[in-house]
Scaffold this active site. Sequence first.
Site, mmCIF file in Angstrom:
data_model
loop_
_atom_site.group_PDB
_atom_site.id
_atom_site.type_symbol
_atom_site.label_atom_id
_atom_site.label_comp_id
_atom_site.label_asym_id
_atom_site.label_seq_id
_atom_site.Cartn_x
_atom_site.Cartn_y
_atom_site.Cartn_z
ATOM 1 C CB CYS A 69 29.296 -19.757 -4.445
ATOM 2 S SG CYS A 69 28.414 -19.345 -2.934
ATOM 3 C CD GLN A 88 11.861 -13.076 2.262
ATOM 4 O OE1 GLN A 88 12.999 -13.422 2.584
ATOM 5 N NE2 GLN A 88 11.074 -12.395 3.062
ATOM 6 C CD GLU A 136 8.584 -1.613 1.343
ATOM 7 O OE1 GLU A 136 8.524 -2.633 2.051
ATOM 8 O OE2 GLU A 136 9.607 -0.910 1.245
ATOM 9 C CG ASP A 181 8.841 -9.650 6.844
ATOM 10 O OD1 ASP A 181 9.874 -9.730 7.541
ATOM 11 O OD2 ASP A 181 8.748 -10.185 5.723
ATOM 12 C CB CYS A 219 15.580 -11.089 9.311
ATOM 13 S SG CYS A 219 15.609 -9.301 9.287
#
Length: 466
Positions: free
Chosen positions: A172, A296, A346, A394, A421
């Site tokens: 890949c 990430q 969070e 974020d 994102c």
Amino acid sequence: MGKAENSKVNQEIPVKKNEDYEMNIENMGVNGEGIGRIDGFTVFVEGALPGERVKVKIVKVTKSFAYGKLLKIIQASGDRVEPPCPHAKRCGGCQLQHLSYESQLKFKTQLVKDALERIGKLEGVVVKDTLGMEHPWKYRNKAQYPVGLVKGKLAIGFFAPRSHDIINLEQCDIQHGINEKVIEIFRRFINTYNIPVYDEVNHKGIIRHILTKVGFKSRQLMVVVVTNGFELPRKKELVDMLRKGIPSINSIVQNINSAKTNVILGEKNITLWGQDYIVDAIGELKFKISPLSFFQINPVQTEILYGKALEYAALTGQERVIDAYCGIGTISLFLAKHASKVYGVEVVPQAIEDAKENARLNGIENVEFITGEAEEVIPRMARLGLKADVVVVDPPRKGCDQKLLDAVLEIAPKRIVYVSCNPATLARDLKYLSENQYQVLEVQPVDMFPQTVHVETIARIQRADF
Ligand code: SAH
């Protein structure tokens, strides 16, 4: 109005299912599909590029658009390249391998601009060119391969799009090269010892998935074998084969997932050999990465993204910062050295545990991590009169909750840094902020996911009276 509207509604659909047509492709949609018109009627064509003339077979027709299957490229775009990966057409992972990298970056910049204009109604915002990678391949630090039987033969690879058929994978091109070796060892192990692999339909068999995590800077490697229950025959042989094949391996873990689910990992981990985590670095900071923790996936671009976050936060050492949706505390810790105090918020308790551990690992003391939904915790902080100079958000794809944005307005920081994102929800939230005393100064897309349609964006936002 009346007449014109009516004639549009009554207009006959000019394409028929199962018929072939020639058409020009004019645009590219958010999923990387080509878009053109046949007699004014919109047709989406996967795999076709703007500027191309193509022959398509219409496969689906709705009231306002149709889908065409690409049969032939009559006139190819100058931006078209031959995808290096043999699976590019079948694997849903990379949608843009047939587009030159330079054009991929332009496409992403345009996606962000379009979202800001159409959804955000923001005019005149500077959208910088997307920051790309010098070498946009082999960038992922995490891979997960389903394991199963296809026509009685072992298959390790990826699910074909919109199905659960596993396609065998030898390589890949967006994954770290070490994965090829890992897969090869598992093929040998399963075949040599006849280890039953998972059968999704009957919920039988043992090995379900193989997952790897690679520390790009530390060169550490974790291999996780996901099993349907605690049983895993020939564990010792598996460990020996992996250690012999990859002498530098650091961690071999068995993850138990007995549930009938598409979720890859279960909650229970058993370390078969070595550490139960790996460590990697972003910039000067070290992070502990466990089988279940979020990190990430593109470490090279993450450093660039966080560097931008630091630049946009414009810290002098005096500021109090809130980092909402902080995950394992990466941005919080990145900013902490330059701030007086950082609060990370969070929702996942394990991520907060990791964040605290990462603060200790790096000897950082001016951070506080709070478990809870940002839209609950931050309004509470606002009610208690907490002041912050900079707020970083974020959020996941759905963007910020309205309650969170209102709390940020109440706290009234000088600067907001928005990491996103999803350009659509970013645009929606920037619209709200810009209607409420904030000004969007600059928007910077960063290519965290080359060869795919995904784009990460960071926005610099300032209170209007500054
Ligand atoms: N800033 C981190 C993580 C970003 S991913 C990094 O760069 O690594 C988004 C994070 O938001 C995830 O960790 C997810 O668990 C968290 N999250 C999702 N919904 C949330 C909510 N309502 N409140 C707080 N955190 C949330």
